[in-house]
Design a protein around this motif. Sequence first.
Motif, PDB file in Angstrom:
ATOM      1  N   PHE A 117      -8.835  -0.299  -2.819  1.00  0.00           N
ATOM      2  CA  PHE A 117      -8.888   1.079  -3.284  1.00  0.00           C
ATOM      3  C   PHE A 117      -9.742   1.152  -4.540  1.00  0.00           C
ATOM      4  O   PHE A 117      -9.882   0.161  -5.272  1.00  0.00           O
ATOM      5  CB  PHE A 117      -7.479   1.594  -3.622  1.00  0.00           C
ATOM      6  N   LEU A 136      -9.249   9.169  -5.650  1.00  0.00           N
ATOM      7  CA  LEU A 136      -8.844   7.869  -5.108  1.00  0.00           C
ATOM      8  C   LEU A 136      -9.577   7.669  -3.799  1.00  0.00           C
ATOM      9  O   LEU A 136      -9.630   8.579  -2.958  1.00  0.00           O
ATOM     10  CB  LEU A 136      -7.326   7.845  -4.871  1.00  0.00           C
ATOM     11  N   ILE A 149       0.818  -1.215   0.000  1.00  0.00           N
ATOM     12  CA  ILE A 149       0.000   0.000   0.000  1.00  0.00           C
ATOM     13  C   ILE A 149       0.852   1.266   0.000  1.00  0.00           C
ATOM     14  O   ILE A 149       0.579   2.181  -0.788  1.00  0.00           O
ATOM     15  CB  ILE A 149      -1.024  -0.020   1.158  1.00  0.00           C
ATOM     16  N   GLN A 209     -10.388   4.750  -0.475  1.00  0.00           N
ATOM     17  CA  GLN A 209      -9.942   3.543   0.227  1.00  0.00           C
ATOM     18  C   GLN A 209     -11.132   2.993   1.004  1.00  0.00           C
ATOM     19  O   GLN A 209     -11.851   3.750   1.679  1.00  0.00           O
ATOM     20  CB  GLN A 209      -8.801   3.881   1.186  1.00  0.00           C
ATOM     21  N   THR A 216       1.818  -0.664 -10.949  1.00  0.00           N
ATOM     22  CA  THR A 216       0.727  -0.957 -10.024  1.00  0.00           C
ATOM     23  C   THR A 216       0.351  -2.427 -10.011  1.00  0.00           C
ATOM     24  O   THR A 216       0.113  -3.004  -8.939  1.00  0.00           O
ATOM     25  CB  THR A 216      -0.506  -0.098 -10.365  1.00  0.00           C
ATOM     26  N   PHE A 244       0.926   6.774  -6.798  1.00  0.00           N
ATOM     27  CA  PHE A 244      -0.273   7.518  -7.178  1.00  0.00           C
ATOM     28  C   PHE A 244      -0.049   9.017  -7.002  1.00  0.00           C
ATOM     29  O   PHE A 244      -0.438   9.821  -7.861  1.00  0.00           O
ATOM     30  CB  PHE A 244      -1.492   7.053  -6.374  1.00  0.00           C
ATOM     31  N   GLU A 245       0.583   9.401  -5.905  1.00  0.00           N
ATOM     32  CA  GLU A 245       0.877  10.821  -5.678  1.00  0.00           C
ATOM     33  C   GLU A 245       1.752  11.394  -6.787  1.00  0.00           C
ATOM     34  O   GLU A 245       1.561  12.529  -7.212  1.00  0.00           O
ATOM     35  CB  GLU A 245       1.554  11.026  -4.315  1.00  0.00           C
ATOM     36  N   THR A 249     -10.462   3.951  -7.907  1.00  0.00           N
ATOM     37  CA  THR A 249     -10.296   5.231  -8.581  1.00  0.00           C
ATOM     38  C   THR A 249     -11.589   5.535  -9.318  1.00  0.00           C
ATOM     39  O   THR A 249     -12.234   4.630  -9.865  1.00  0.00           O
ATOM     40  CB  THR A 249      -9.116   5.244  -9.576  1.00  0.00           C
ATOM     41  N   ARG A 270       0.481   4.146  -2.889  1.00  0.00           N
ATOM     42  CA  ARG A 270       0.108   5.520  -2.554  1.00  0.00           C
ATOM     43  C   ARG A 270       1.163   6.517  -3.015  1.00  0.00           C
ATOM     44  O   ARG A 270       0.838   7.577  -3.538  1.00  0.00           O
ATOM     45  CB  ARG A 270      -0.122   5.672  -1.043  1.00  0.00           C
ATOM     46  N   GLU A 271       2.417   6.176  -2.832  1.00  0.00           N
ATOM     47  CA  GLU A 271       3.504   7.051  -3.253  1.00  0.00           C
ATOM     48  C   GLU A 271       3.501   7.229  -4.773  1.00  0.00           C
ATOM     49  O   GLU A 271       3.625   8.340  -5.281  1.00  0.00           O
ATOM     50  CB  GLU A 271       4.840   6.474  -2.794  1.00  0.00           C
ATOM     51  N   LYS A 281      -0.699  11.229 -10.247  1.00  0.00           N
ATOM     52  CA  LYS A 281      -2.093  11.705 -10.292  1.00  0.00           C
ATOM     53  C   LYS A 281      -2.292  12.939 -11.167  1.00  0.00           C
ATOM     54  O   LYS A 281      -3.275  13.019 -11.896  1.00  0.00           O
ATOM     55  CB  LYS A 281      -2.638  11.931  -8.885  1.00  0.00           C
TER      56      LYS A 281
END
Length: 98
Positions: free
Chosen positions: A50, A40, A15, A42, A78, A22-23, A52, A19-20, A26
């Motif tokens: 998750f 996004l 996870i 959760q 991913t 995605f940041e 989207t 998340r990193e 994005k």
Amino acid sequence: MIVRIVKMSFHEENIPAFRENFELMKEKIRNAPGNRFLELYQDRNNPCIFFTYSYWDSDNDLENYRQSELFYDVWAFTKKLFNAKPEAWSVDKLVSLQ
């Protein structure tokens, strides 16, 4: 407009990496031609799940994104993190109350 919903389930230890990434990605996804919205979510009961939600002007815009180098880069990273097969839906918004 097309609403694209993607459900992804990750190994718990993956996870933070998701998340990193995605940041980092994005804004690029959000600025893809035809993309109007990206969020996004959760799951509250299972933190490994998750979703989207993205809005696309047309099927063509979504497909162009899915065939792009950006999508390839995002998805190649991913998909290694999943603990289950992802699910995706393209839907039409019928009602919006704001």
